[in-house]
Motif scaffolding. Structure first.
Motif, PDB file in Angstrom:
ATOM      1  N   PRO A 197      -6.693  -2.574  39.226  1.00  0.00           N
ATOM      2  CA  PRO A 197      -8.241  -2.836  39.385  1.00  0.00           C
ATOM      3  C   PRO A 197      -9.132  -2.010  38.972  1.00  0.00           C
ATOM      4  CG  PRO A 197      -8.528  -3.360  40.876  1.00  0.00           C
ATOM      5  CD  PRO A 197      -6.944  -2.711  40.239  1.00  0.00           C
ATOM      6  N   SER A 198     -10.325  -1.938  38.022  1.00  0.00           N
ATOM      7  CA  SER A 198     -10.966  -0.831  37.438  1.00  0.00           C
ATOM      8  C   SER A 198     -12.324  -1.584  37.343  1.00  0.00           C
ATOM      9  CB  SER A 198     -11.230   0.818  36.948  1.00  0.00           C
ATOM     10  OG  SER A 198     -10.732  -0.303  35.263  1.00  0.00           O
TER      11      SER A 198
ATOM     12  N   ASN B 179     -11.571   3.504  39.250  1.00  0.00           N
ATOM     13  CA  ASN B 179     -10.705   2.899  40.316  1.00  0.00           C
ATOM     14  C   ASN B 179     -10.943   2.541  41.067  1.00  0.00           C
ATOM     15  OD1 ASN B 179      -8.780   3.301  37.012  1.00  0.00           O
ATOM     16  ND2 ASN B 179      -7.712   4.775  38.846  1.00  0.00           N
ATOM     17  N   ILE B 180     -10.154   1.238  41.697  1.00  0.00           N
ATOM     18  CA  ILE B 180     -11.380   0.546  42.559  1.00  0.00           C
ATOM     19  C   ILE B 180     -10.345  -0.476  43.292  1.00  0.00           C
ATOM     20  CG2 ILE B 180     -13.729  -0.183  42.690  1.00  0.00           C
ATOM     21  CD1 ILE B 180     -12.663  -2.542  42.025  1.00  0.00           C
ATOM     22  N   THR B 181      -9.942  -0.447  45.093  1.00  0.00           N
ATOM     23  CA  THR B 181      -8.800  -0.602  46.203  1.00  0.00           C
ATOM     24  C   THR B 181      -8.993  -2.347  45.958  1.00  0.00           C
ATOM     25  OG1 THR B 181      -9.840  -0.329  47.459  1.00  0.00           O
ATOM     26  CG2 THR B 181      -8.558   1.308  46.664  1.00  0.00           C
ATOM     27  N   ARG B 182      -8.632  -3.325  46.060  1.00  0.00           N
ATOM     28  CA  ARG B 182      -8.144  -4.464  46.613  1.00  0.00           C
ATOM     29  C   ARG B 182      -9.460  -4.448  47.391  1.00  0.00           C
ATOM     30  NH1 ARG B 182      -6.944  -8.839  49.550  1.00  0.00           N
ATOM     31  NH2 ARG B 182      -6.402 -10.854  47.688  1.00  0.00           N
ATOM     32  N   GLN B 183      -9.096  -4.098  48.689  1.00  0.00           N
ATOM     33  CA  GLN B 183      -9.980  -3.594  49.702  1.00  0.00           C
ATOM     34  C   GLN B 183     -11.127  -3.745  50.012  1.00  0.00           C
ATOM     35  OE1 GLN B 183      -8.547  -4.414  53.090  1.00  0.00           O
ATOM     36  NE2 GLN B 183     -10.746  -4.424  53.371  1.00  0.00           N
ATOM     37  N   THR B 184     -11.838  -2.634  48.997  1.00  0.00           N
ATOM     38  CA  THR B 184     -13.070  -2.770  47.943  1.00  0.00           C
ATOM     39  C   THR B 184     -13.824  -4.194  47.178  1.00  0.00           C
ATOM     40  OG1 THR B 184     -12.557   0.078  47.837  1.00  0.00           O
ATOM     41  CG2 THR B 184     -14.699  -1.357  46.647  1.00  0.00           C
ATOM     42  N   ILE B 185     -12.992  -4.462  46.713  1.00  0.00           N
ATOM     43  CA  ILE B 185     -13.738  -5.918  46.219  1.00  0.00           C
ATOM     44  C   ILE B 185     -13.211  -6.743  47.202  1.00  0.00           C
ATOM     45  CG2 ILE B 185     -12.450  -7.757  45.041  1.00  0.00           C
ATOM     46  CD1 ILE B 185     -10.502  -5.651  43.204  1.00  0.00           C
ATOM     47  N   THR B 186     -12.984  -6.849  48.354  1.00  0.00           N
ATOM     48  CA  THR B 186     -13.037  -7.700  49.613  1.00  0.00           C
ATOM     49  C   THR B 186     -14.368  -7.959  49.634  1.00  0.00           C
ATOM     50  OG1 THR B 186     -11.054  -7.644  50.982  1.00  0.00           O
ATOM     51  CG2 THR B 186     -10.209  -9.037  48.868  1.00  0.00           C
ATOM     52  N   ASP B 187     -14.199  -6.503  50.472  1.00  0.00           N
ATOM     53  CA  ASP B 187     -15.933  -6.076  50.877  1.00  0.00           C
ATOM     54  C   ASP B 187     -16.568  -6.398  50.415  1.00  0.00           C
ATOM     55  OD1 ASP B 187     -13.930  -5.823  53.259  1.00  0.00           O
ATOM     56  OD2 ASP B 187     -13.885  -3.404  53.206  1.00  0.00           O
ATOM     57  N   HIS B 188     -16.654  -6.423  49.253  1.00  0.00           N
ATOM     58  CA  HIS B 188     -17.394  -6.484  48.042  1.00  0.00           C
ATOM     59  C   HIS B 188     -17.827  -7.610  47.313  1.00  0.00           C
ATOM     60  CE1 HIS B 188     -19.135  -2.373  50.846  1.00  0.00           C
ATOM     61  NE2 HIS B 188     -17.851  -2.392  50.422  1.00  0.00           N
ATOM     62  N   PHE B 189     -17.219  -8.360  48.040  1.00  0.00           N
ATOM     63  CA  PHE B 189     -16.428  -9.253  46.939  1.00  0.00           C
ATOM     64  C   PHE B 189     -17.993  -9.632  45.694  1.00  0.00           C
ATOM     65  CE2 PHE B 189     -16.998 -12.033  50.358  1.00  0.00           C
ATOM     66  CZ  PHE B 189     -18.404 -12.944  49.863  1.00  0.00           C
TER      67      PHE B 189
ATOM     68  N   PHE C 128     -18.497 -12.169  41.912  1.00  0.00           N
ATOM     69  CA  PHE C 128     -17.255 -12.833  42.918  1.00  0.00           C
ATOM     70  C   PHE C 128     -18.479 -14.644  43.495  1.00  0.00           C
ATOM     71  CE2 PHE C 128     -13.618 -10.335  42.517  1.00  0.00           C
ATOM     72  CZ  PHE C 128     -12.671 -11.130  41.545  1.00  0.00           C
ATOM     73  N   SER C 129     -17.952 -15.587  43.247  1.00  0.00           N
ATOM     74  CA  SER C 129     -18.619 -16.520  43.785  1.00  0.00           C
ATOM     75  C   SER C 129     -18.659 -16.514  45.439  1.00  0.00           C
ATOM     76  CB  SER C 129     -18.761 -17.674  43.529  1.00  0.00           C
ATOM     77  OG  SER C 129     -19.218 -17.707  42.288  1.00  0.00           O
ATOM     78  N   LYS C 130     -17.178 -15.975  45.752  1.00  0.00           N
ATOM     79  CA  LYS C 130     -16.740 -16.780  46.655  1.00  0.00           C
ATOM     80  C   LYS C 130     -15.834 -15.815  47.216  1.00  0.00           C
ATOM     81  CE  LYS C 130     -15.075 -21.151  46.480  1.00  0.00           C
ATOM     82  NZ  LYS C 130     -15.117 -20.845  44.675  1.00  0.00           N
ATOM     83  N   LEU C 131     -15.293 -15.576  48.210  1.00  0.00           N
ATOM     84  CA  LEU C 131     -14.370 -14.755  49.204  1.00  0.00           C
ATOM     85  C   LEU C 131     -13.239 -14.759  48.544  1.00  0.00           C
ATOM     86  CD1 LEU C 131     -13.420 -11.929  50.287  1.00  0.00           C
ATOM     87  CD2 LEU C 131     -13.414 -13.693  52.646  1.00  0.00           C
ATOM     88  N   ASP C 132     -12.922 -16.853  48.465  1.00  0.00           N
ATOM     89  CA  ASP C 132     -11.893 -17.495  48.093  1.00  0.00           C
ATOM     90  C   ASP C 132     -11.554 -17.090  46.329  1.00  0.00           C
ATOM     91  OD1 ASP C 132     -11.225 -18.299  50.602  1.00  0.00           O
ATOM     92  OD2 ASP C 132     -11.762 -20.370  50.005  1.00  0.00           O
TER      93      ASP C 132
END
Length: 367
Positions: free
Chosen positions: A172-173, A191-201, A206-210
């Protein structure tokens, strides 16, 4: 009418009724309808959207962009014959398949013309997600220079150019410039990591972490649906870009949907299967045009180096491509669209006049 006149190069000057500025991208133009026209069409056409959903007319063009520039040809050819209709036909095919297979809906609510979508406004997820099944392009160039970590994923040693990867990779970017996210530079397409996305969803809309794993499932399932379908016509789905957003359905329920375009020759690499097995890559996507440009100009770094955008823009402006190049691109786009859809692409001698007549007579959107 000449071939150049049958190409829809300018698509932001249609007399569609709107009270907002027309947004014109590299390929598509968007006309936001008035509140009254949106509500009327939803009522008259029975669209499955919220009664107050803002609607837009999205008109594709035949323009061709590569390396963030618009290119043109000799003899007044400011686009590629058949390109716009081919892109829409391919996206329409995949969106329909996604819906039929229960993946998710798209932002499209109606397809009045091969060049036109009626779409509902979506709140975009600020991520461009690239799915990669083979190592090629920018990933290969980085790997060849010794890079092994991509968006937090580590690749093994010993991979060869154009080889199938051990598993489908999601790299992802950022979509647009996002501010205030630790470790993410304030620039487009980082470029970003999955961890960055989940930490700052929430910062990625994103409406929610799920919804993060939901988005990943839609990515993988969407990729696999297209890949398997292309396999059945002996084409290789190499990589592609997905974009997502949120809309509300007729009952006011929010849902995550596919948006922009999917699985097209502009947003994906598609290789000819028999040629690939014989050890030769033949592109059935815009990547072939990009390679042609890289081989054509003596200093390809101008096209690859983001710090040389002024020189790049001058190249695109001052170099008219030969007619045989334009017609080869046309053949690629029309050919892959007809392969994918199994239908002959219907092309118009005067698409702009056709669109105006249709939107006036059947949709009441032109005075």
């Amino acid at each position: 009418m000449s071939l150049a006149e049958s190409v829809l190069a300018v698509n932001d000057d249609l007399p569609i009724r709107t009270d907002k500025p027309v947004h014109s991208g590299k390929v598509r133009s968007v006309y936001w309808l008035t509140t009254e026209d949106s509500a009327r069409l939803i009522r008259e056409k029975g669209y499955d959207v919220a009664p107050d959903a803002p609607l837009a007319i999205m008109v594709i063009s035949d323009r061709i962009s590569a390396f963030d520039c618009i290119w043109h040809g000799e003899n007044g050819m400011n686009g590629v014959p058949g390109k716009g209709a081919a892109l829409n036909a391919v996206s329409n095919h995949w969106f329909k398949l996604f819906k039929e297979q229960g993946l998710a809906k798209s932002h499209i609510v109606d397809i009045p013309h091969p060049f036109v979508w009626i779409v509902q406004k979506a709140r975009p997820v600020m991520i461009e997600a690239i799915c990669r099944q083979y190592i090629t392009g920018s990933m290969w160039r980085a790997y060849e220079k010794g890079e092994r970590a991509f968006c937090g994923i580590r690749l093994p040693e010993g991979l060869m150019k154009d080889q199938k990867l051990p598993e489908l990779l999601i790299t992802p970017s950022t979509k647009g410039i996002l501010k205030g996210i630790p470790g993410v530079p304030e620039a487009d397409d980082v470029n970003i990591t999955r961890q960055t996305i989940t930490d700052h969803f929430a910062r990625f809309n994103f409406s929610k972490l799920d919804d993060v794993p939901r988005y990943e499932t839609l990515l993988k399932d969407g990729f696999n649906v297209i890949s398997q379908s292309l396999e059945s016509i002996d084409q290789v789905f190499v990589d592609t870009k997905f974009e997502f957003g949120y809309v509300k359905d007729a009952n006011g329920q929010e849902e995550l949907i596919y948006m922009d375009e999917v699985g097209t020759p502009d947003s994906s690499r598609i290789w000819d299967g028999p040629s690939y097995r014989a050890g030769k890559v033949i592109e059935n996507s815009k990547e072939g045009f990009r390679q042609l440009l890289l081989n054509h100009f003596p200093d390809p770094d101008i096209l690859l180096n983001k710090n040389r955008m002024e020189e790049r823009a001058a190249l695109a402006k001052n170099n008219a491509l030969p007619m045989d190049v334009i017609m080869d691109i046309s053949k690629t786009y029309i050919g892959i669209a007809e392969k994918i859809t199994g239908e002959t692409l219907a092309l118009s001698d005067n698409p702009k006049a056709d669109i105006i007549a249709l939107l006036k007579n059947e949709y009441g959107l032109i005075d």
